[in-house]
Each structure stands twice: as structure tokens, then as C-alpha cells.
Design a protein around this motif. Structure first.
Motif, mmCIF file in Angstrom:
data_model
loop_
_atom_site.group_PDB
_atom_site.id
_atom_site.type_symbol
_atom_site.label_atom_id
_atom_site.label_comp_id
_atom_site.label_asym_id
_atom_site.label_seq_id
_atom_site.Cartn_x
_atom_site.Cartn_y
_atom_site.Cartn_z
ATOM 1 N N LEU C 15 0.818 -1.162 -0.014
ATOM 2 C CA LEU C 15 -0.278 -0.349 0.295
ATOM 3 C C LEU C 15 1.175 1.253 -0.154
ATOM 4 O O LEU C 15 0.728 1.875 -0.490
ATOM 5 N N LEU C 16 1.939 1.067 1.120
ATOM 6 C CA LEU C 16 2.594 2.228 0.897
ATOM 7 C C LEU C 16 3.685 2.841 -0.568
ATOM 8 O O LEU C 16 3.803 3.562 -0.867
ATOM 9 N N MET C 17 3.992 1.350 -0.980
ATOM 10 C CA MET C 17 4.818 1.732 -2.212
ATOM 11 C C MET C 17 4.319 1.626 -3.617
ATOM 12 O O MET C 17 5.009 2.183 -4.641
ATOM 13 N N LEU C 18 3.182 1.160 -3.329
ATOM 14 C CA LEU C 18 2.609 1.253 -4.569
ATOM 15 C C LEU C 18 1.515 2.029 -4.645
ATOM 16 O O LEU C 18 0.971 2.349 -5.383
ATOM 17 N N GLY C 19 0.131 2.080 -3.585
ATOM 18 C CA GLY C 19 -0.622 2.429 -3.211
ATOM 19 C C GLY C 19 -0.911 4.008 -3.683
ATOM 20 O O GLY C 19 -1.372 4.613 -4.315
ATOM 21 N N ALA C 20 0.032 4.223 -2.640
ATOM 22 C CA ALA C 20 0.475 5.897 -2.823
ATOM 23 C C ALA C 20 1.044 6.676 -3.891
ATOM 24 O O ALA C 20 0.463 7.003 -4.378
ATOM 25 N N PRO C 21 2.025 6.508 -4.268
ATOM 26 C CA PRO C 21 2.763 6.769 -5.798
ATOM 27 C C PRO C 21 1.933 6.674 -6.990
ATOM 28 O O PRO C 21 1.604 7.643 -7.321
ATOM 29 N N LEU C 22 1.141 5.820 -6.688
ATOM 30 C CA LEU C 22 0.391 5.578 -8.346
ATOM 31 C C LEU C 22 -0.802 6.514 -7.746
ATOM 32 O O LEU C 22 -1.631 7.162 -8.855
ATOM 33 N N ALA C 23 -1.557 6.721 -6.296
ATOM 34 C CA ALA C 23 -2.404 7.893 -6.289
ATOM 35 C C ALA C 23 -2.138 9.247 -6.961
ATOM 36 O O ALA C 23 -2.182 9.787 -7.943
ATOM 37 N N LEU C 24 -0.767 9.849 -5.941
ATOM 38 C CA LEU C 24 0.136 10.731 -6.480
ATOM 39 C C LEU C 24 0.215 10.920 -7.835
ATOM 40 O O LEU C 24 -0.076 11.992 -8.305
ATOM 41 N N LEU C 25 0.560 9.585 -9.151
ATOM 42 C CA LEU C 25 0.696 10.138 -10.475
ATOM 43 C C LEU C 25 -0.351 10.362 -10.608
ATOM 44 O O LEU C 25 0.149 11.376 -12.715
ATOM 45 N N LEU C 26 -1.204 9.922 -9.970
ATOM 46 C CA LEU C 26 -3.045 9.722 -10.993
ATOM 47 C C LEU C 26 -3.403 11.347 -11.047
ATOM 48 O O LEU C 26 -3.107 12.634 -11.462
ATOM 49 N N LEU C 252 0.350 6.295 -16.624
ATOM 50 C CA LEU C 252 -0.786 5.952 -16.485
ATOM 51 C C LEU C 252 -1.081 5.523 -17.762
ATOM 52 O O LEU C 252 -2.567 4.317 -17.738
ATOM 53 N N ILE C 253 -1.492 5.886 -18.845
ATOM 54 C CA ILE C 253 -2.002 5.039 -19.859
ATOM 55 C C ILE C 253 -1.336 3.790 -20.093
ATOM 56 O O ILE C 253 -2.128 3.143 -21.432
ATOM 57 N N LEU C 254 0.692 3.346 -20.183
ATOM 58 C CA LEU C 254 0.988 2.118 -20.293
ATOM 59 C C LEU C 254 0.275 1.065 -19.397
ATOM 60 O O LEU C 254 -0.039 0.579 -20.205
#
Lengths: 371, 276, 276
Positions: C15-26, C252-254
Motif C-alpha cells: 500500500l505504501l510503495m504502490l498505492g500511494a505512488p500511483l495515487a500521486l501519479l494520477l 498511466l496510459i501505459l
């Protein structure tokens, strides 16, 4: 008409012989059972007939012509695997149709043949099910129907009952026997279970270490085992290693057993006694076919009772007799004499060859059983 | 019955030939670049010319001065990532395999998710995340080995979980129940029965985790800094400016070391099983 | 609860290393880029619009997809016969062959590219040999052929290992059963083994596809500036242009393209072929 002949068939793995010098003739419509412990070469022999193992020596002939050069898919053998090897992604009907499709059959002819096989195997309600949705017994019937559908020249059964629970075994075994006899198929069945073998076979072949020990009917093997191994494997026998002394006495572990038959020769040997052919008598009832001992353990098994009689420091004989006469159990420590007649004993010399009896064979050993 | 619908002989032979060809091409695609690398590593040339003027071993001597630092970072990162992902992943594998609870499917999906997200996107996300934390708290995160390890744990963890799960799926829980009924408290059951049963899975998981970390490029691209760079990235940077036998020498040494380690490992756990 | 204790460390990492970064990326992908101030916080779809409106970017996505699909198809084509042979091998050669497949995985994609560079480069082996034989050279560098070859050689070991482990679970007696019923080996394979490998084929294909979509080193080194794929483009936008919002949108498109296509492909496998 299919008459199968194995002629001095052998299979080497490196320098070890898995099967050596096996010669058998299986008549048209006969069910021959290869019986033996695991590693005895029975399955290798079956797989050579099916074509999955190449023979190292010898020949296999079907109706006079050798089939060794044929690949498995040209041999027309109906093979039922121990694990059934049903195609898990195909329905029951498609499994049964597989071999027919390989032979180019399609359309109404195919459908009719599949329906016939499903009816014979009582599988009609399950035609569209997948194998994993069936019980073990049903899967077994699919395997059999699939093998029979191609009208094979020979039916090969590899431990067909071993994956079924005990309650089903007898019933499925009878089903197979009936189907086999109706279709008149020449059949080889492999098993390690002697009850199964006795119940199903026309003739049996006992194998050990890649070699045939004895070929014969159930009665041949039970009454006249050719080796101590056969005596122990077919039915039950108590094996007593020892030496033959003068006066028809066999010395085993210090105990003197008086033999029922008369034999030539001397020296080391093995005496095999059938528990169900022995009886218990009073301690002083000596005579031919007897040994003294004391009861060590007694069990009431329903139809029969079993006494374990100790006859030497480490030697015990099992005596099993019917409870129909209403005998109770003897208490431990009771001194008894174990009695038998010639039909109960089998004497082998040191080379494991049976010692021929000098007495005439009794007509029916059971009639003279001691009371 | 004749097998008249069987493939006619010439066709069957064609099919066999085709299969053999595919096998050979496939093996060549994997093997040829490695063999060429081996060959190139002894060229006495600083640009690639065929045939070379001579052969030399001096490229091997230049590996450590050029790539020593990166190799060290790579090894440290990979070992730390393997250790942490074992500590977190083995219990997770046990939890998923031996407990039934609500949300188990979701948990399993989450733990395996890093396998399906493009590394290049994760890398960018983690970098951005680290920069944001830096701005808020003032601690230097981006470009640190710590961040790199944390990121690598994310992609090594799923392999550990996956292989541990697979190892337990083939193991009858009755052995654990037997241990418990013989008086072992839960943690001793895990230590004495469950973990030994998972041995193959744990070793395989560690092995795969190490590979995944050691050769990761896409994600690590965003996490390097001057002085903190991994071997694949410094090789890539080197290749940008010169294609010379030095990189080939690196590859050869890597193949030799890894091959030796795998042969040793094969005595402990057959590689043929581990890889499955 | 025991399961929670076992699972929470691993879930925390993800959650920390995948969830947060992806949310931020979005979130970042909806910001606006400014050449002087770099990033302006806002909510706009401009980055996505720019991508889909520009034939160049759409072309890059199409190239990436094309390469990934081609590489996946080729990997399965070469991988299946090799995996089948490996799975049915019983001799002591099996370990050696497995090692030969596993070994390249440890060497890393960057280093393995060196071999292809030698082969394809201007003045490299193919070019040099042809030049001497025919006078005219053949430059394969920076062509789709070079990139696809490179990706296939990197992904093939993964595909082989996945397929091999599936085929190992298929009882060889099924093939014998087919043969005893009159199916020659080739026909038995297609009727019995192939349908049962479909789940493994799907897993292997998806793995290969994700790796190919995500490839950085191969297109960067063998594709060069003339042959653009998504991962190098994203890194270029990030590092050279400092355009984080657009890089985030690219990521995100990729990711979305990869996820949608993998989800679709797993729906293609009929239920009954999923091994029980």
C-alpha cells in the motif's frame, strides 16, 4: 479372433533386467492376470504389449504376426490406466468418442456408437459431464467404455480397481468381468492384489523380479505352488525355514514337525503350511502332520477363528478354522497339537523347488481335514 | 482398424522438422547473444570491428575500477530487498495459504499486483512520492539507498509470496494439525513444521527476488543519484557512449559467478523444481 | 487475529510503495506543465488530450503494442516446443538444460543487449560479414527486427519456465491414452496436451506482454531515436523535459493499456480448460 503370444520377452534398463524371458500364450477371449508385488515387471510387460516400452529381446505376436514394429497408435489395444487418464477437458461422451474420431468415424455412426458404449457402461446420465465431476467408480467406467469403444483386438487393464474404495471393488470387478466375457475380448490385467486376481482371472501368472514364477489356474497356484514365493503370495501360508531329518520330521527353530507326506531327499528346506487347512487337537494327539505348541493369541473373526500357536522360541503357526462347529476360543497358554494332512503342507528344498510327494495326492484334501 | 486418418508420413516428418527448427531458433535466441558476449570480451579493440586485430584479457582488469561501486550498490540493494521481502512475504504466504477470512482474495490480489504494473510507471510514482515527502518533512529520500531498497521490496515481495503459497498448496495441513495436537503452540508449529515444509518455496522465492532486484532497470532508473547507482544502470549509461568489450567482460563474469552459485544451489534444491 | 498479523507487514509495503505512488501519479497527471515553473497545481485533462491528439504519441503507443504483441507471439511459438521437451525430459540433462534457461535471467537485460549490439551494429558481425561477402552491408540496428529480437531473447526464458511448469502438471499418461486410442503423437499433442496448456500459455503470454510493454533497455539501445517505445519516451519526458505531469499521464496510459489487454486475454480462455 485374437490370440496373443509373448515369446521370451525381455526388457533391460542398463544392465538391470526389468523383465526377463517371459513367455505366455493368451487364448482368444481369455482373461489372463499378471500378479506380483511392485517392481516385479508386470506393468513393464503390459506396457510392452501396449507399445509404450520397447522390448529388448523376444517377440510379441498377435494372431501369428509380430506387432513389435507397430507404434502404439497402430496396435488397436484398449488400454485402461490405473489413474484412468481421462482427458480432463473433454466431456464423458467426447472421451468415449476420442478413439473413434481418430479412426475417422463421424456423424450419426459416431453418435450411435458412443451412445451404445455409454448405455453399456451405464453412463448415459453423465454424457455431458467432465471427468472431475464424476465419482471414482464412474470415472473407471468411462475409462473402460473409452477403451472398448474402438473394438480393440486386446484389452489391457493396468490395476483397474486399485483407485476404488474396497466396497466398490467387488462390484466393479464383476462388471468388468461380465463386459469382458460378453464381448469375448482377449484381456491382460495387471494387479498386485491377489483377491482381485483370483476373482477375475481365467488364468494367473505370478511374477517376481522380472520373471514368471508360475502360470496356472487359481486352483493350480493354491494347491500346487511352484515356489515358496507363490505359496506366500497366493492365499496365506506360514513359512518355516528349517532342515529335514530322518523319519519324516522337519526341524525348524528347535521344534520338530512331523510331516504328513513322505518325501525323498534331505537337507535344508522350507515348509509352507496353509492356516485354513490346519486344525487344533489335544496336546497328546501326535501322528503324521502334527506339531506341539501352546496358544499365544486367539481371535474370533466371525466366520472363522484364528489361533496363533507358538511352536519354538521365535516360531509361530497361524491356525484358522471355521466357527460353524461352534468351537469357542482357547485361552492363551493352552497346550495343543496342531494337526494337518498332506494337502495343507508344501515342502521346498533349498533351491526353492517343490519336493514331490511320494504319496498319492488326496482327491479332495478338505474332505480329510482333521476334526 | 486401419488408422487411415493418421497424418501421412511426409507431413509427420515435416511437422517434426518444424518443431526441431523452432527449438533450435529459440535456443539460439537465448544463447547466441551470450556466446557473442563471451567472444567480444577478449577483443583487443576499443570499438567493435570484425575481425579484431588481436585478443586480450585486459578488459577483465578494468571491471572493478569502472563498475565496482555500482556492483556494490546492486548487491547491497538486492540482499537487503531479499531479506526484507522474506521477512514480510513468508508470513504473508502462510497467512494466505492457511487462513480463511473475508478479504482474502483482495489481499492476495494486492500482494501480487506489483507484478502487473509497468515498472517504469511505479518508478516515476515512487520518485514523485519521495520528492513530496522530502518537501513536507525535509528528510533526504530521493537518491538514497534506503528508498531504492524499499522500492525493490515492492517488486520482490510478490515473488516470495507467490512461491511460498505454491509450496504450501502442495503440503497437507494435517501435519500442522498433528503437531498442534501433540502440544506444540502455534509459533512452534510454524517454526518446526510449516517453515521446513516451505523450504523449497522459500529458497526459490529468495532466488527469484534476488534476480528481480539485481537486474531491475525500469523502476530503478528514477531512483539513482550520483554515487548511488546500480550495475544495470551504470552499464546502460556506459553503453550510451561506448560499445566496447568492457561491458562484455562484465557480462561474462556475471554469467560465471551466477552459474557457479546455481550449480551449488542445485545440490540443495534441484533447480529444475525451483523454477517451476 | 492471526491472519492479520501475518499479512499486515506485506500489505503495508504494497500500500505504501504502490498505492500511494500511483495515487500521486494520477493526481500529477492532472496538473499543468509550465516551462519555467515546471508544475502548476490544477485539474485538467490537457495531458491526456495532448497524447491522444498528437499522431506522434499515438504512433508510439501503437508501435509499443505492436512490438509487445509480436514478441509475445514469437515467445510462445519458440517457448512451447522447448518447454514441452524440457517438461518431458527425464535424464540428467534436464538440470543442465534448466540451468541454461535460468542463467540468462540473472545476467540482466542491459548486459544481454551487448550480444545483440555486436551482431546488429554498424560494422558488427552481420554487417561486417555481408560487406566482405557481397560488398553491400546490412544495418539491422534501429529496426523493428532488432528490437523484437532483443525483447524475445530477454522474455523467452520467463515464458519457457512458466510453460514448463504447466506442462509438468499434465499427466504423461494422457498422451499415452490418446496414443493407445489411435492418435499419432502430433495429433495427440494438439487434441490433449495443447488445450490443457492454455491456462499456462495465458499466464506466460501475459507475463511476456507486460515485460515487453514495459521494456526500456532494449528499445533504448537497439531501437535508438528512430524507433520509439513508451518506456524510453516516458523517461525522456521526465528527465530531459522535466515535464512530470505529462510523464505521469504517459505512465498511466501505459498501465491502463496493459491492464485492459491482460484482463481481456484471460477472458478468452474457456473455463473448462482451467486445470482443476
Amino acid at each position: 479372433m485374437s490370440r496373443l503370444v509373448l515369446d521370451r520377452l525381455g526388457r533391460m534398463y542398463g544392465r538391470a533386467a526389468a523383465v526377463a524371458d517371459v513367455s505366455l500364450e493368451i487364448d482368444d477371449g481369455e482373461l489372463l492376470v499378471l500378479l506380483g508385488p511392485s517392481g516385479c515387471g508386470k506393468t513393464t510387460t503390459l506396457r510392452m504389449v501396449a507399445g509404450f516400452v520397447a522390448a529388448s529381446s523376444g517377440d510379441i505376436r498377435l494372431d501369428g504376426s509380430s506387432i513389435l514394429a507397430l507404434p502404439p497408435y497402430r496396435r488397436d489395444m484398449g488400454l485402461v490406466f490405473q489413474s484412468y487418464a481421462l482427458f480432463p477437458h473433454l466431456s464423458v461422451a467426447r472421451n468415449v468418442a476420442f478413439g473413434l474420431e481418430m479412426r475417422g468415424m463421424r456423424g450419426p455412426a459416431l453418435a450411435a456408437r458412443v451412445a451404445e458404449m455409454l448405455r453399456l457402461a451405464r453412463l448415459e446420465p453423465f454424457a455431458e459431464r467432465l471427468p472431475r465431476q464424476l465419482s471414482g467408480g464412474q470415472q473407471q467406467r468411462v475409462a473402460l467404455a473409452r477403451a472398448l469403444a474402438i473394438r480393440p483386438r486386446v484389452l489391457l487393464l493396468d490395476e483397474p480397481l486399485s483407485n476404488l474404495d474396497a466396497a466398490l471393488r467387488g462390484e466393479v470387478g464383476r462388471d468388468i468381468r461380465l463386459l469382458q466375457r460378453e464381448s469375448g475380448l482377449t484381456t491382460i490385467m495387471v494387479t498386485h492384489d491377489q483377491d482381485e486376481a483370483m476373482a477375475m482371472a481365467d488364468r494367473l501368472v505370478v511374477m517376481r523380479d522380472g520373471r514368471v514364477q508360475q502360470v496356472g489356474t487359481q486352483q493350480d497356484l493354491y494347491e500346487r505352488p511352484a515356489t515358496p514365493f507363490v505359496a506366500g503370495f497366493i492365499g496365506r501360508s506360514t513359512m518355516l525355514p528349517g532342515t529335514r531329518a530322518e523319519g519324516g520330521v522337519f526341524i525348524a527353530d528347535g521344534a520338530a514337525l512331523r510331516l504328513a507326506g513322505r518325501y525323498g531327499g534331505n537337507g535344508a528346506g522350507t515348509l509352507a503350511l496353509r492356516p485354513e487347512r490346519l486344525s487344533l487337537a489335544a496336546a497328546d494327539a501326535a501322528g503324521p502332520g502334527s506339531v506341539a505348541g501352546s496358544v499365544e493369541l486367539a481371535s474370533y473373526l466371525g466366520a472363522v477363528r484364528e489361533h496363533v500357536v507358538r511352536i519354538g522360541p521365535t516360531l509361530r503357526i497361524v491356525v484358522r478354522d471355521s466357527t460353524a462347529q461352534g468351537g469357542g476360543l482357547l485361552s492363551a497358554g493352552t497346550r495343543v497339537t496342531v494337526r494337518w494332512d498332506q494337502g495343507a503342507e508344501r515342502l521346498f528344498d533349498a533351491a526353492d523347488a517343490p519336493q514331490p510327494s511320494l504319496n498319492p495326492e488326496p482327491t479332495d484334501p478338505r474332505m480329510t481335514a482333521d476334526d | 482398424m486401419p488408422t487411415d486418418t493418421a497424418l501421412p508420413e511426409p507431413f509427420a516428418r515435416l511437422q517434426r522438422g518444424l518443431v526441431a527448427t523452432l527449438v533450435i531458433i529459440g535456443a539460439a535466441i537465448i544463447g547466441v547473444p551470450l556466446l557473442l558476449t563471451l567472444y567480444l570480451s577478449v577483443f583487443d579493440e576499443s570499438i567493435i570491428v570484425f575481425p579484431p586485430h588481436g585478443y586480450t584479457l585486459h578488459w577483465y582488469g578494468r571491471i572493478l575500477p569502472e563498475f565496482g561501486g555500482a556492483l556494490r550498490t546492486s548487491l547491497e540493494t538486492a540482499l537487503a530487498a531479499v531479506a526484507i521481502s522474506l521477512l514480510a512475504g513468508v508470513p504473508a504466504g502462510i497467512g494466505l495459504a492457511r487462513h480463511r477470512f473475508r478479504g482474502r482474495g483482495t489481499a492476495a490480489m494486492l500482494l501480487l499486483a506489483p507484478l502487473t504494473v509497468p515498472g517504469i510507471a511505479i518508478g516515476l510514482g515512487i520518485y514523485v512520492f519521495a520528492v513530496m515527502i522530502e518537501e513536507r518533512t525535509g528528510t533526504a529520500l530521493s537518491g538514497s539507498v534506503g528508498l531504492m531498497v524499499a522500492a525493490h521490496v515492492l517488486i520482490t515481495l510478490p515473488w516470495v509470496v507467490r512461491l511460498c503459497l505454491a509450496a504450501l498448496a502442495n503440503h497437507d495441513p494435517a501435519a500442522e494439525e498433528a503437531a498442534a495436537s501433540l502440544g506444540a503452540p502455534p509459533w512452534r508449529v510454524i517454526w518446526r513444521v510449516t517453515l521446513p515444509a516451505m523450504r523449497g518455496g522459500i529458497i526459490a522465492g529468495a532466488l527469484f527476488a534476488f534476480i528481480v532486484s539485481f537486474e531491475n532497470l525500469e523502476m530503478t532508473l528514477f531512483l539513482t543519484a550520483p554515487g548511488v547507482t546500480t550495475l544495470p544502470i551504470s552499464v546502460l549509461q556506459y553503453l550510451q557512449y561506448h560499445i566496447d568489450p568492457l561491458v562484455a567482460a562484465v557480462a561474462v563474469v556475471q554469467v560465471a559467478l551466477v552459474g557457479g552459485a546455481l550449480l551449488l544451489l542445485d545440490r540443495l534444491v534441484p533447480v529444475a523444481r525451483v523454477a517451476a | 487475529m492471526a491472519a492479520a498479523a501475518l499479512l499486515s507487514p506485506a500489505l503495508f509495503v504494497v500500500l505504501l510503495m504502490l498505492g500511494a505512488p500511483l495515487a500521486l501519479l494520477l493526481r500529477f497527471s492532472l496538473d499543468r506543465y509550465d516551462p519555467t515553473e515546471l508544475m502548476i497545481e490544477t485539474l485538467t485533462g490537457a495531458n491526456y488530450l495532448r497524447f491522444f491528439a498528437d499522431p506522434f504519441y499515438v504512433g508510439v503507443l501503437r508501435t509499443t503494442l505492436g512490438v509487445a504483441v509480436a514478441a509475445t507471439a514469437l515467445c510462445l511459438l519458440f517457448g512451447l516446443p522447448i518447454a514441452y521437451r524440457l517438461a518431458r525430459m527425464t535424464s540428467r540433462w534436464k538440470t543442465a538444460c534448466m540451468l541454461a534457461i535460468v542463467l540468462p535471467l540473472f545476467v540482466g537485460s542491459t548486459v544481454r543487449m551487448v550480444g545483440w549490439l555486436i551482431l546488429f551494429a554498424h560494422g558488427g558481425m552481420i554487417d561486417g560479414a555481408l560487406r566482405r561477402l557481397t560488398g553491400g552491408g546490412l544495418e539491422l540496428m534501429y529496426t523493428p527486427f532488432a528490437v523484437i529480437s532483443g525483447i524475445v531473447s530477454i522474455n523467452l526464458p520467463f515464458v519457457i519456465l512458466t510453460l514448463q511448469s504447466t506442462i509438468e502438471t499434465i499427466d504423461p499418461r494422457l498422451e499415452e491414452a490418446a496414443e493407445s486410442l489411435g492418435a499419432p503423437p502430433g495429433r495427440g499433442f494438439w487434441r490433449v496436451v495443447w488445450p490443457l496448456t492454455l491456462p499456462g500459455t495465458a499466464t506466460a503470454g501475459i507475463l511476456c506482454f507486460i515485460l515487453a510493454m514495459n521494456a526500456y533497455a532494449t528499445p533504448y539501445l537497439l531501437g535508438g531515436p528512430r524507433f520509439q517505445m513508451m518506456a524510453p519516451l516516458l523517461y525522456w519526458e521526465f528527465s530531459t523535459n522535466n515535464n512530470w505531469p505529462f510523464a505521469a499521464a504517459l505512465g498511466l496510459i501505459l498501465m491502463a493499456t496493459t491492464l485492459i489487454l491482460t484482463a481481456c486475454s484471460s477472458l478468452l480462455i474457456p473455463r473448462r480448460y482451467r486445470v482443476a
